[in-house]
Design a protein around this motif. Sequence first.
Motif, PDB file in Angstrom:
ATOM      1  N   ALA A  96      -9.816 -26.282  -9.328  1.00 19.97           N
ATOM      2  CA  ALA A  96      -9.714 -24.905  -9.789  1.00 19.97           C
ATOM      3  C   ALA A  96      -8.943 -24.122  -8.740  1.00 19.97           C
ATOM      4  O   ALA A  96      -8.991 -24.438  -7.545  1.00 19.97           O
ATOM      5  CB  ALA A  96     -11.098 -24.282 -10.006  1.00 19.97           C
ATOM      6  N   ALA A  97      -8.222 -23.103  -9.182  1.00 22.35           N
ATOM      7  CA  ALA A  97      -7.481 -22.236  -8.276  1.00 22.35           C
ATOM      8  C   ALA A  97      -7.960 -20.806  -8.441  1.00 22.35           C
ATOM      9  O   ALA A  97      -8.329 -20.374  -9.541  1.00 22.35           O
ATOM     10  CB  ALA A  97      -5.985 -22.328  -8.541  1.00 22.35           C
ATOM     11  N   LEU A  98      -7.954 -20.069  -7.343  1.00 24.58           N
ATOM     12  CA  LEU A  98      -8.351 -18.672  -7.334  1.00 24.58           C
ATOM     13  C   LEU A  98      -7.236 -17.855  -6.705  1.00 24.58           C
ATOM     14  O   LEU A  98      -6.837 -18.110  -5.566  1.00 24.58           O
ATOM     15  CB  LEU A  98      -9.636 -18.488  -6.507  1.00 24.58           C
ATOM     16  CG  LEU A  98     -10.080 -17.051  -6.262  1.00 24.58           C
ATOM     17  CD1 LEU A  98     -10.581 -16.418  -7.560  1.00 24.58           C
ATOM     18  CD2 LEU A  98     -11.160 -16.997  -5.185  1.00 24.58           C
ATOM     19  N   ARG A  99      -6.734 -16.868  -7.451  1.00 22.26           N
ATOM     20  CA  ARG A  99      -5.785 -15.925  -6.857  1.00 22.26           C
ATOM     21  C   ARG A  99      -6.589 -14.915  -6.055  1.00 22.26           C
ATOM     22  O   ARG A  99      -7.456 -14.227  -6.600  1.00 22.26           O
ATOM     23  CB  ARG A  99      -4.952 -15.239  -7.930  1.00 22.26           C
ATOM     24  CG  ARG A  99      -3.892 -14.319  -7.351  1.00 22.26           C
ATOM     25  CD  ARG A  99      -2.886 -13.909  -8.383  1.00 22.26           C
ATOM     26  NE  ARG A  99      -1.946 -12.924  -7.856  1.00 22.26           N
ATOM     27  CZ  ARG A  99      -0.924 -12.448  -8.535  1.00 22.26           C
ATOM     28  NH1 ARG A  99      -0.697 -12.861  -9.781  1.00 22.26           N
ATOM     29  NH2 ARG A  99      -0.104 -11.556  -7.995  1.00 22.26           N
ATOM     30  N   LEU A 100      -6.305 -14.835  -4.787  1.00 21.68           N
ATOM     31  CA  LEU A 100      -7.087 -13.981  -3.900  1.00 21.68           C
ATOM     32  C   LEU A 100      -6.718 -12.514  -4.106  1.00 21.68           C
ATOM     33  O   LEU A 100      -5.543 -12.182  -4.298  1.00 21.68           O
ATOM     34  CB  LEU A 100      -6.861 -14.394  -2.451  1.00 21.68           C
ATOM     35  CG  LEU A 100      -7.342 -15.814  -2.123  1.00 21.68           C
ATOM     36  CD1 LEU A 100      -6.862 -16.238  -0.736  1.00 21.68           C
ATOM     37  CD2 LEU A 100      -8.864 -15.905  -2.203  1.00 21.68           C
ATOM     38  N   PRO A 101      -7.705 -11.620  -4.068  1.00 21.84           N
ATOM     39  CA  PRO A 101      -7.431 -10.211  -4.358  1.00 21.84           C
ATOM     40  C   PRO A 101      -6.602  -9.558  -3.254  1.00 21.84           C
ATOM     41  O   PRO A 101      -6.746  -9.870  -2.073  1.00 21.84           O
ATOM     42  CB  PRO A 101      -8.836  -9.597  -4.413  1.00 21.84           C
ATOM     43  CG  PRO A 101      -9.679 -10.491  -3.556  1.00 21.84           C
ATOM     44  CD  PRO A 101      -9.132 -11.865  -3.753  1.00 21.84           C
ATOM     45  N   ALA A 102      -5.730  -8.634  -3.678  1.00 23.23           N
ATOM     46  CA  ALA A 102      -4.926  -7.863  -2.732  1.00 23.23           C
ATOM     47  C   ALA A 102      -4.358  -6.656  -3.464  1.00 23.23           C
ATOM     48  O   ALA A 102      -4.063  -6.746  -4.668  1.00 23.23           O
ATOM     49  CB  ALA A 102      -3.790  -8.707  -2.157  1.00 23.23           C
ATOM     50  N   PRO A 103      -4.185  -5.532  -2.791  1.00 23.58           N
ATOM     51  CA  PRO A 103      -3.534  -4.391  -3.422  1.00 23.58           C
ATOM     52  C   PRO A 103      -2.081  -4.713  -3.730  1.00 23.58           C
ATOM     53  O   PRO A 103      -1.471  -5.579  -3.087  1.00 23.58           O
ATOM     54  CB  PRO A 103      -3.657  -3.293  -2.362  1.00 23.58           C
ATOM     55  CG  PRO A 103      -3.808  -4.011  -1.063  1.00 23.58           C
ATOM     56  CD  PRO A 103      -4.547  -5.270  -1.387  1.00 23.58           C
ATOM     57  N   GLY A 104      -1.532  -4.016  -4.712  1.00 24.20           N
ATOM     58  CA  GLY A 104      -0.192  -4.335  -5.187  1.00 24.20           C
ATOM     59  C   GLY A 104       0.860  -4.402  -4.107  1.00 24.20           C
ATOM     60  O   GLY A 104       1.724  -5.295  -4.111  1.00 24.20           O
ATOM     61  N   GLU A 105       0.808  -3.486  -3.140  1.00 27.32           N
ATOM     62  CA  GLU A 105       1.846  -3.450  -2.113  1.00 27.32           C
ATOM     63  C   GLU A 105       1.757  -4.619  -1.136  1.00 27.32           C
ATOM     64  O   GLU A 105       2.698  -4.888  -0.393  1.00 27.32           O
ATOM     65  CB  GLU A 105       1.799  -2.127  -1.350  1.00 27.32           C
ATOM     66  CG  GLU A 105       0.567  -1.906  -0.479  1.00 27.32           C
ATOM     67  CD  GLU A 105      -0.614  -1.300  -1.225  1.00 27.32           C
ATOM     68  OE1 GLU A 105      -1.550  -0.825  -0.562  1.00 27.32           O
ATOM     69  OE2 GLU A 105      -0.581  -1.309  -2.483  1.00 27.32           O
ATOM     70  N   LEU A 106       0.631  -5.338  -1.137  1.00 29.01           N
ATOM     71  CA  LEU A 106       0.451  -6.482  -0.242  1.00 29.01           C
ATOM     72  C   LEU A 106       0.232  -7.791  -0.992  1.00 29.01           C
ATOM     73  O   LEU A 106      -0.012  -8.822  -0.371  1.00 29.01           O
ATOM     74  CB  LEU A 106      -0.729  -6.231   0.705  1.00 29.01           C
ATOM     75  CG  LEU A 106      -0.560  -5.113   1.732  1.00 29.01           C
ATOM     76  CD1 LEU A 106      -1.859  -4.919   2.510  1.00 29.01           C
ATOM     77  CD2 LEU A 106       0.589  -5.409   2.686  1.00 29.01           C
ATOM     78  N   ASP A 107       0.317  -7.762  -2.300  1.00 31.56           N
ATOM     79  CA  ASP A 107       0.001  -8.946  -3.101  1.00 31.56           C
ATOM     80  C   ASP A 107       1.224  -9.858  -3.212  1.00 31.56           C
ATOM     81  O   ASP A 107       2.198  -9.533  -3.889  1.00 31.56           O
ATOM     82  CB  ASP A 107      -0.466  -8.521  -4.488  1.00 31.56           C
ATOM     83  CG  ASP A 107      -0.967  -9.697  -5.325  1.00 31.56           C
ATOM     84  OD1 ASP A 107      -1.014 -10.824  -4.786  1.00 31.56           O
ATOM     85  OD2 ASP A 107      -1.292  -9.482  -6.509  1.00 31.56           O
ATOM     86  N   ASP A 108       1.174 -10.983  -2.519  1.00 35.56           N
ATOM     87  CA  ASP A 108       2.241 -11.978  -2.644  1.00 35.56           C
ATOM     88  C   ASP A 108       1.688 -13.310  -3.144  1.00 35.56           C
ATOM     89  O   ASP A 108       2.193 -14.381  -2.823  1.00 35.56           O
ATOM     90  CB  ASP A 108       3.009 -12.153  -1.336  1.00 35.56           C
ATOM     91  CG  ASP A 108       2.121 -12.449  -0.130  1.00 35.56           C
ATOM     92  OD1 ASP A 108       0.895 -12.595  -0.320  1.00 35.56           O
ATOM     93  OD2 ASP A 108       2.640 -12.551   0.996  1.00 35.56           O
ATOM     94  N   GLY A 109       0.613 -13.219  -3.945  1.00 31.65           N
ATOM     95  CA  GLY A 109       0.140 -14.391  -4.675  1.00 31.65           C
ATOM     96  C   GLY A 109      -0.640 -15.397  -3.872  1.00 31.65           C
ATOM     97  O   GLY A 109      -0.619 -16.593  -4.202  1.00 31.65           O
ATOM     98  N   ARG A 110      -1.360 -14.971  -2.848  1.00 34.36           N
ATOM     99  CA  ARG A 110      -2.125 -15.923  -2.036  1.00 34.36           C
ATOM    100  C   ARG A 110      -3.224 -16.584  -2.877  1.00 34.36           C
ATOM    101  O   ARG A 110      -3.815 -15.960  -3.752  1.00 34.36           O
ATOM    102  CB  ARG A 110      -2.751 -15.217  -0.843  1.00 34.36           C
ATOM    103  CG  ARG A 110      -1.761 -14.419   0.013  1.00 34.36           C
ATOM    104  CD  ARG A 110      -1.039 -15.285   1.004  1.00 34.36           C
ATOM    105  NE  ARG A 110       0.033 -14.559   1.660  1.00 34.36           N
ATOM    106  CZ  ARG A 110       0.339 -14.680   2.945  1.00 34.36           C
ATOM    107  NH1 ARG A 110      -0.353 -15.499   3.720  1.00 34.36           N
ATOM    108  NH2 ARG A 110       1.353 -14.023   3.458  1.00 34.36           N
TER     109      ARG A 110
END
Length: 272
Positions: A96-110
């Motif tokens: 399973a994969a989880l996209r880690l939460p981040a605000p839009g300005e810092l979200d690069d898909g971790r």
Amino acid sequence: MRVVTWNVWWRFGPWADRQKAILAVLGELRPDVVGLQEVWAADDGANLAEWLAGELGLHCAWAACEAPERWQRRIGDDTVGIGTAVLSRWPVVERAALRLPAPGELDDGRLALYARLDAPGHPVPFFTAHLNSGRHASAVRLEQAAALADFVAAHRHGTGFPPVVTGDFNARPESAEVRLLTRAAPAAPGRAALLDAWEYADPSAPSATWDGANPYIPDGPVPGTRIDYVHVGPPGPDGLGRVRAVRRAGDGPVDGVWPSDHAAVVADLAGS
């Protein structure tokens, strides 16, 4: 069981030469399971993790970043994706994969990636993750670490082998985000404190995985720091999963080429 975690620095620098150096290091280590971060995958079907798995005779689980655009702009190539991977000597029977939460300005898909490994005697719940790298993004990493802790709690069941949680956390051992994982902040049922395997390292051994001696580190030489980890849950029956030894690897050039901007971490755990 030999565990390795390594951020392999995507398609930065002399990546084709680095690819060979990464293989050479892993081939010498002979790991049972590897967590890889910043893995490249090209539109033509080539994938670093799958290539490494084929060369090393390992199974591969791969999760692609859903937001690679910021990475692609850094190298000027939108035909190359990025993701997270697990290589394993044993078949991967669940993932399973989880996209880690981040605000839009810092979200690069971790991502965090879970793979259940069909090891002899006891399945191994294995995780690898890549937290945000922003210099002043501790609050973001703290939220991501909490999401990772819940992800581990949801998938650690059904085996006597403790969860093995690896990755590039982009944070020092004393940071709030790392301490959340090692001190089991009470927020969700099933969370348990994880042990930082480095507690079993030789105190005189170099520990920095982000090391100013590495020529790929910007503005070097600078003091090194440890930001890559192998964490393990409480040992199972008869010490199953207990940390036996831990050290760095990939922390120097191979035929004149440094494999990555990060050193790998290698931990030997008690098996079944």
